[in-house]
Scaffold this motif. Structure first.
Motif, PDB file in Angstrom:
ATOM      1  N   ALA A 173     -15.235   4.064  -1.955  1.00  0.00           N
ATOM      2  CA  ALA A 173     -16.343   3.537  -2.747  1.00  0.00           C
ATOM      3  C   ALA A 173     -17.511   4.517  -2.821  1.00  0.00           C
ATOM      4  N   VAL A 174     -17.642   5.427  -1.844  1.00  0.00           N
ATOM      5  CA  VAL A 174     -18.722   6.432  -1.924  1.00  0.00           C
ATOM      6  C   VAL A 174     -18.540   7.274  -3.178  1.00  0.00           C
ATOM      7  N   ARG A 175     -17.289   7.690  -3.431  1.00  0.00           N
ATOM      8  CA  ARG A 175     -17.037   8.459  -4.646  1.00  0.00           C
ATOM      9  C   ARG A 175     -17.106   7.550  -5.866  1.00  0.00           C
ATOM     10  N   GLY A 176     -16.694   6.297  -5.705  1.00  0.00           N
ATOM     11  CA  GLY A 176     -16.789   5.341  -6.808  1.00  0.00           C
ATOM     12  C   GLY A 176     -18.227   5.137  -7.263  1.00  0.00           C
ATOM     13  N   GLU A 177     -19.152   5.248  -6.306  1.00  0.00           N
ATOM     14  CA  GLU A 177     -20.571   5.068  -6.636  1.00  0.00           C
ATOM     15  C   GLU A 177     -21.207   6.368  -7.133  1.00  0.00           C
ATOM     16  N   GLY A 178     -20.451   7.448  -7.138  1.00  0.00           N
ATOM     17  CA  GLY A 178     -20.991   8.686  -7.691  1.00  0.00           C
ATOM     18  C   GLY A 178     -21.069   9.852  -6.711  1.00  0.00           C
ATOM     19  N   GLY A 179     -20.480   9.723  -5.544  1.00  0.00           N
ATOM     20  CA  GLY A 179     -20.510  10.796  -4.546  1.00  0.00           C
ATOM     21  C   GLY A 179     -19.884  12.081  -5.073  1.00  0.00           C
TER      22      GLY A 179
ATOM     23  N   TRP B 230     -21.529   8.831 -16.571  1.00  0.00           N
ATOM     24  CA  TRP B 230     -20.594   7.803 -16.098  1.00  0.00           C
ATOM     25  C   TRP B 230     -21.184   7.059 -14.895  1.00  0.00           C
ATOM     26  N   VAL B 231     -21.731   7.834 -13.947  1.00  0.00           N
ATOM     27  CA  VAL B 231     -22.295   7.226 -12.733  1.00  0.00           C
ATOM     28  C   VAL B 231     -23.446   6.295 -13.103  1.00  0.00           C
ATOM     29  N   GLU B 232     -24.293   6.791 -13.976  1.00  0.00           N
ATOM     30  CA  GLU B 232     -25.482   6.035 -14.362  1.00  0.00           C
ATOM     31  C   GLU B 232     -25.115   4.689 -14.996  1.00  0.00           C
TER      32      GLU B 232
ATOM     33  N   SER C 257     -19.362  -0.725 -18.827  1.00  0.00           N
ATOM     34  CA  SER C 257     -18.330   0.290 -18.979  1.00  0.00           C
ATOM     35  C   SER C 257     -18.885   1.419 -19.825  1.00  0.00           C
ATOM     36  N   SER C 258     -18.455   2.627 -19.478  1.00  0.00           N
ATOM     37  CA  SER C 258     -19.081   3.818 -20.035  1.00  0.00           C
ATOM     38  C   SER C 258     -18.157   4.504 -21.021  1.00  0.00           C
TER      39      SER C 258
END
Lengths: 333, 606
Positions: B256-262, B295-297, B304-305
């Motif tokens: 989820a860290v990468r899912g949130e934009g890590g 995408w992160v933003e 959905s982006s």
């Protein structure tokens, strides 16, 4: 980095026990459980330690570190002054098995007496709807990892202050998670009062202080339960209403087992100041008309646990400010 | 009662292991009328399942109305590089929603959608948001729910009991032999059916997210009883484990860290994942930093982006290989990892979305992830391989022996998708409990236990305590873990694997002469002896299978065979079994055929 000096309790019931000194090489970031593993791997392969995840998620590795009930996987050596020895001993409230391992089976016996979640029969699951805010509180209680540190620190259980059973903070929270479930149908108030011994809790909040999951056990769980019990049994209007319209009461009359007193509990190391301060005030039930029960007289009186104030007094705890703020006001809910 | 002088407990069905799969199997077998015993090495409720964070994948279609079992099936097969047992993947996708709803009926409290139903979150490899979850402690919620259901279902639980041997009879299983960890006394469990639900093998490696219990017990017990293991070369290395401080090395840092934009960077500050995206999937990822940032933003706002996802959200096997390569080529962080940085997002947002990660780094590493990067590296996480089972019933190739959960093979093929493990435990736990109960009902004659096997097991148990002198079990474990880490890790090649086989022979010889001190009572050093036997067994199975598969696929990467070779290996499972001479043999067999309607579902993916 200097070695850490650990004094680890070793022994089993019926045999002489002792605190054994180990010098453990320290690496950055090491926790007490790492030190215990190093001892197992290099000095004492038979050292009994319970642990599973080493990530503060399973709640297996509870012990008393410098007198404070702690998860050893979360207690860092860098929190201590390494010039002083660090004492590690088993949870005192429970009967000793060996070294740092205690018999916690009593907790499982208590859990079995709690009536499980009971949804309404006339509401099909497809129609269940509830909002996140309706379950936030229940989810807080369900974070419990059953480390039993709250049971260990609770003076009622630790000092065996009652002859009648007291289920302890862990299971009050468990009941709270059911009683506050949006659609549970069972009334566990009489069970709480008569079987669970909720009146014995006098809200010293030690349980909240040691909870590694930061559950507000007393404020969010036990006090609201006490209020519900008081409303039901000590408010005449509520009492009459309950007689007429109340939910089905279950679990009433269930007999809980009483936590057995430890045998062969070890003498504390070094300065053996052993205040046995189970005062009448502390053991008096907060709310019900229960008489304050006499202590059951364990083989040895366990030392009073050091949380908060006493933790700050504990030699070797470098960063006293990390210890949570404490209260021993004994106030009733 | 006692048989041949041993404390004895007789059951129709004996379940070994009390994680998600074991509990669900026990509940199901009991509901179908079998008397059930449930044995666990630890206290009840401490099993590895409590460490699962993200959620359980099930096509409930609460968040994405277009989701259904067919899409879930396709995602699972594509993630597994089509090595999955197709019927298992189908049953899993079909039945996961019912198993999740059933947990709610038993008291689980999942996070909610705005309209008050069970919420679902997105995860790698899943087309739609599909993971039913409870914050980042989904496994704990499942465990408590199943534990309480089992406790109130009249299942007999035997805590802190290690099963060391299975007892076999003429052509079938007869029960199990073990010992109480507290007293060290032996105990016998005659049973008409035995269910293995013992989890994985992570403790064969130095760096792992797994708990001490993950010593391949069920894999080894099944193998020794004559069952087949499949796909053992497929060990999942999760890309992001903690690397510092040493005490927490391997501890999981959720996807989820990468899912949130890590963002992953090397020591030179380079966002290296751009270099490692597979060409054939390149179009699924952002083209530039700006597009990834967009995408992160947008995703953070729950929308959905139109932007494509950041390169860090490549599959687990690919990200692990990328990190490993960066470190190996000298571009790693000071402690041998790479940097994972989310601190460019608002601190409040990070603490709300990743509370346990915030605490974990704060409390264990003195790192404030809202202010600076984490150091991460791959960690041994899961084994796709396991005991070969029948998809419908969980029956192994040994009559009366069943397996469910991580110890069973086939469901996940060459690579498991996040979220598919918790649902696997439920679906196949229930099916296997039913299968074992039905088997026990068909074989009504009371179980007979060959006393000579129990005596032999008891002698083996005592031998390390009685030796005058010998090897230290902890030293053997350290040597095994270091060897597997360096020779049978993320990247493999023939010379290393052959060397590993030789070293395993040496370690097996040393194992024969372990000396245990300290007696029988709650002695972890003694318990380690049998875990080591199991770890040595599964390590050899992993190594032999890895040597045999001369291609790279999913979690199995061969430096000397870097390409996926569909012509020779596309529909082949590795098989491990015990040869007539007692030596371990590796063979191959075809992946079970896929029904044509299932093949149609794979569509463009195939």
């Amino acid at each position: 980095m200097p070695d850490a000096h650990l004094k680890v309790f070793r022994g089993r019931p019926g045999e002489p026990s002792e605190f054994v000194d180990f010098d453990v090489p320290v690496e950055e970031g090491m926790v007490v459980l790492d030190a215990l593993h190093w001892i197992q791997g290099h000095r004492a392969p038979d050292l009994a330690v319970r642990w599973n995840c080493k990530a503060a998620k399973c709640g297996s590795c509870g012990a008393e570190v410098n007198g404070r009930p702690s998860l050893t996987c979360k207690t860092r050596l860098s929190d201590f002054d390494l010039d002083e020895p660090i004492t590690v001993e088993p949870m005192r409230a429970f009967p000793l098995i060996k070294d740092l391992v205690t018999d916690v089976s009593w907790n499982y016996a208590v859990n079995r007496t709690i009536t499980p979640f009971t949804p309404p029969e006339n509401l099909p699951q497809e129609q269940w709807r509830w909002q996140q805010r309706d379950v936030d509180r229940v989810q807080e209680f369900r974070k419990c990892i059953e480390c039993f540190l709250c049971q260990d620190v609770c003076h009622v259980l630790r000092n065996h202050e009652t002859e009648r059973a007291f289920m302890g903070p862990r299971f009050l929270i468990r009941v709270a998670s059911l009683e506050m479930h949006p659609i549970d149908q069972v009334d566990r108030r009489q069970y709480l009062k008569d079987s669970g011994g909720i009146g014995y809790c006098n809200i010293t909040k030690c349980c909240t202080e040691v909870c590694p999951e930061h559950i507000k056990i007393t404020d969010n769980g036990i006090i609201p339960l006490k209020e519900r019990v008081a409303d039901a049994y000590y408010d005449p209007l509520q009492w009459a209403w309950r007689k007429l319209r109340g939910r089905e009461a279950t679990g009433a009359g269930t007999e809980l087992p009483v936590l057995p007193a430890p045998v062969g509990a070890p003498p504390p190391p070094a300065a053996a100041t052993t205040p046995t301060d189970a005062t009448a005030t502390e053991s008096a039930p907060a709310q019900t008309a229960e008489p304050a029960a006499a202590g059951t007289g364990p083989a040895r009186p366990p030392r009073r646990v050091r949380t908060t104030k006493s933790a700050r007094q504990t030699a070797g705890r470098k960063d006293a400010a990390r210890a949570p703020r404490g209260r021993r006001d004994g106030g009733a809910g | 009662m006692a048989i041949s002088g041993f404390e004895t407990h007789v059951h129709d069905v004996l379940v070994v292991g009390a994680g998600g799969a074991g509990l669900r199997a026990a509940i199901e077998a009991r509901a179908r009328g079998a008397s059930v015993g449930l044995v666990c090495k630890s206290l009840l409720g401490k099993a590895h399942t409590v460490m699962a964070e993200g959620g359980a994948a099930a096509a409930l279609a609460h968040v994405a109305p277009d989701d259904n079992w067919k899409v879930h099936f396709r995602d699972t097969m594509v993630g597994g590089k089509l090595l999955n047992h197709p019927r298992m993947a189908q049953l899993h996708a079909l039945e996961a929603p019912d198993r999740i709803r059933e947990l709610e009926l038993w008291g689980a409290v999942f996070d909610r959608t705005a309209d008050g139903r069970i919420s679902q979150r997105p995860f790698g490899g899943h087309t739609y948001p599909r993971l039913a979850h409870v914050g980042d402690r989904t496994g704990l919620e499942m465990m408590r729910t199943l534990q309480d259901k089992a406790v109130h279902s009249d299942v007999d639980v035997y805590m802190e009991c290690t099963i060391t041997h299975l007892i076999t009879g003429p052509g079938r299983i007869m029960g199990a032999f073990g010992y109480w960890r507290v007293t060290g006394e032996p105990v016998l469990f005659p049973a008409k059916a035995v269910v293995l639900a013992t989890g994985g093998i992570g403790k064969a490696y130095e760096v792992t997210s797994n708990s001490w219990e993950y010593s391949g017990d069920g894999h080894a017990l099944a193998y020794l009883a004559g069952a087949e293991l499949i796909d053992m070369e497929f060990v999942q290395f999760h890309p992001t484990g903690m690397v510092w401080p040493p005490g927490v090395r391997g501890l999981l840092v959720t996807e989820a860290v990468r899912g949130e934009g890590g963002i992953l960077r090397n020591k030179d500050g380079e966002r290296f994942m751009w270099k490692y995206l597979p060409e054939d999937r390149r179009q699924e990822y952002a083209a530039t930093d700006e597009e990834a940032e967009r995408w992160v933003e947008v995703t953070a706002q729950g929308r959905s982006s139109e932007a494509r996802r950041p390169p860090e959200l490549s599959t687990r096997d690919n990200v692990s290989r990328a990190i490993y390569t960066e470190v190996k080529e000298g571009r790693g962080s000071p402690h041998g990892g790479v940097y994972l940085d989310i601190s460019y997002l608002p601190a409040e947002h990070i603490r709300r979305k990743l509370p346990s990660m915030f605490d974990q780094f704060k409390e264990l590493a003195d790192v404030d992830i809202t202010r600076g990067p984490m150091e991460v590296g791959p960690t041994t996480h899961y084994v796709m391989g396991g005991v070969r089972v029948d998809a419908e019933t969980g029956a192994t190739t040994v009559p009366g022996l069943f397996a469910a959960g991580e110890v069973a093979g086939g469901m996940h093929g060459a690579n498991r998708l996040g979220g598919n493990s918790l649902s696997d435990l439920l679906v196949f736990g229930a099916r296997t409990g039913a299968g074992a109960a039905a088997y026990a009902a068909r074989n009504a004659a009371s179980a007979y236990v060959d006393p000579s096997q129990a005596y032999r097991a008891a002698r083996q148990l005592s031998a390390p305590l009685e030796r005058e002198d010998g090897e230290d079990a902890y030293a053997i474990q350290r040597d095994l873990q270091a060897m597997m880490q360096s020779l049978v890790g993320i990247f493999r090649e023939e010379a290393d694997l052959r060397e590993a086989l030789g070293r395993l022979t040496d370690l097996e010889t040393r194992w024969q002469s372990i000396k245990v001190t300290g007696g029988r009572m709650y002695n972890p050093g003694w318990n380690l002896v049998f875990e080591l036997r199991n770890l040595l067994t599964v390590s050899r199975a992993v190594t032999l299978s890895a040597l045999q598969r001369t291609e790279s696929r999913g979690a199995h990467s061969r430096v000397d065979y870097p390409e996926q070779d569909d012509r020779n290996w596309g529909v082949i499972n590795s098989v491990i079994c015990r040869g007539p001479d007692g030596a371990m043999m590796v063979a191959r067999s075809g992946v079970p055929p896929m029904a044509s309607e299932l093949r149609g579902l794979l569509g463009a993916a195939h």
